[in-house]
Design an enzyme around this catalytic site. Structure first.
Site, short mmCIF file in Angstrom:
data_model
loop_
_atom_site.label_atom_id
_atom_site.label_comp_id
_atom_site.label_asym_id
_atom_site.label_seq_id
_atom_site.Cartn_x
_atom_site.Cartn_y
_atom_site.Cartn_z
N ASP A 11 3.38 3.72 -5.65
CA ASP A 11 3.31 2.47 -5.95
C ASP A 11 2.93 1.47 -4.26
O ASP A 11 3.25 2.54 -3.72
CB ASP A 11 4.74 1.79 -5.88
N SER A 12 2.32 0.58 -4.73
CA SER A 12 2.59 -0.54 -2.83
C SER A 12 3.28 -0.15 -2.13
O SER A 12 3.06 -0.72 -1.17
CB SER A 12 1.88 -1.92 -3.40
N TYR A 43 -0.45 -5.12 -2.98
CA TYR A 43 -1.75 -4.46 -4.17
C TYR A 43 -2.01 -5.89 -4.72
O TYR A 43 -3.92 -6.05 -4.73
CB TYR A 43 -1.18 -3.52 -4.92
N CYS A 74 3.16 1.52 -10.97
CA CYS A 74 2.65 0.55 -10.24
C CYS A 74 2.35 -0.55 -11.44
O CYS A 74 1.26 -0.13 -11.54
CB CYS A 74 2.24 0.41 -8.92
N CYS A 184 6.64 -6.10 -13.15
CA CYS A 184 6.34 -6.14 -11.50
C CYS A 184 7.16 -4.79 -11.33
O CYS A 184 8.79 -4.98 -11.42
CB CYS A 184 6.61 -6.42 -10.72
N HIS A 186 8.34 -3.64 -8.84
CA HIS A 186 9.64 -4.38 -7.79
C HIS A 186 11.13 -4.67 -8.32
O HIS A 186 11.76 -5.29 -7.50
CB HIS A 186 8.86 -5.02 -7.15
#
Ligand code: DGL
Length: 270
Positions: A11-12, A43, A74, A184, A186
């Site tokens: 992932d970013s 990203y 991601c 997302c 996150h």
């Protein structure tokens, strides 16, 4: 490629750990290697070309570690780079996408809301997802700049994050959605805050479980599931500063003394 080889995830930043948690639960015998591409986070503010370039380098790093499959944990990288990765490499990739399909099944009042990065929401992939599953449904899309950074800083419960979330959830609440999609990777770490803000009874969903299930399905079909005699181990890498990323990984992963190593230069440079 062998069944005992590890699975790679990236992932970013630390968001993909929300996917890795479900993969770990569903596949306890697998070794997992996680890459937080923290130096290049977020990203969502990069061009698709820049994300493809990062996805390629992280994939090359994971291949050097001998992975048998990569989970692109991601949404933004899945939108920008999944097709590119599948064309460039021969190993299997599993991507993620906002849970619009599930939300369309769950909603009773035909109104759903999707929180994601601007890049995810403006991508062709998302548009076709909504066209395919969102027929007759009002879909409120909300980009959430700044939220990824809050999670990266480990700020998953503070007043600043809550204020931002209240602002982003307002249009969804004004429309009266009964399902909120965390689009997302996150955002599942912000679920307790989201649940606190929205009215009781509103469903808050993400894609961790379906992605873990898909990972298992792909490995089963390829006869690459790790033997059940093994106990899977977890490894963590970052392109950022391990002494900053480490404590956040530890907190979000929920374990003590997690070791986060730096990925070597050729894979962590532009
Ligand atoms: N976790 C990423 C996602 O699912 C965050 C993207 C970003 O870094 O902007 O989209």
């Amino acid at each position: 490629m062998a069944a005992a080889d590890p699975i790679g995830l990236f992932d970013s930043g630390v968001g993909g750990l929300s996917i890795m948690k479900e993969v770990r639960r569903m596949l306890p015998h697998e070794d997992l290697i996680y890459v937080a591409d923290s130096k290049y986070c977020p990203y969502g503010e990069k061009t698709p070309q820049a994300i493809q370039e990062r996805a390629r380098k992280v994939t090359e790093f994971l291949l050097a570690k001998g992975v048998k499959l990569i989970v692109v944990a991601c949404n933004t990288a899945s939108v920008a780079a999944l097709k590119y990765l599948r064309a460039a490499f021969t190993l299997p990739f599993v991507g993620v996408e906002p849970a619009v399909k599930q939300a369309a099944l769950f909603t009773k009042n035909k109104k759903i809301g999707v929180l994601a990065t601007g890049l995810t929401l403006s991508g062709e992939k998302f548009t076709s997802l909504v066209e395919k599953f969102g027929g007759g449904i009002t879909v409120v899309n909300q980009a959430c700049p700044g939220l990824v950074e809050q999670v990266e800083a480990g700020q998953v419960s503070g007043p600043e994050t809550e204020t931002m979330l209240r602002m982003y959830l307002k249009p969804l609440q004004d429309t009266g959605v009964d399902v909120v999609v965390l689009g997302c990777t996150h955002y599942p770490f912000l679920r307790p805050l989201v649940v606190k803000i929205v009215e009781p009874g509103i469903q808050v969903i993400d894609t961790g479980m379906p992605v873990a299930r898909q990972t298992k399905r792909v490995l089963t079909q390829a006869e690459l599931l790790a033997p059940e005699t093994r106990i899977g181990q977890d490894w963590f890498y970052t392109s950022g500063n391990p002494s900053l990323v480490g404590p956040v990984v530890e907190r979000l992963w929920g374990a003590n003394e997690v070791v986060v190593e730096r990925i070597p230069p050729p894979f962590a440079t532009d």
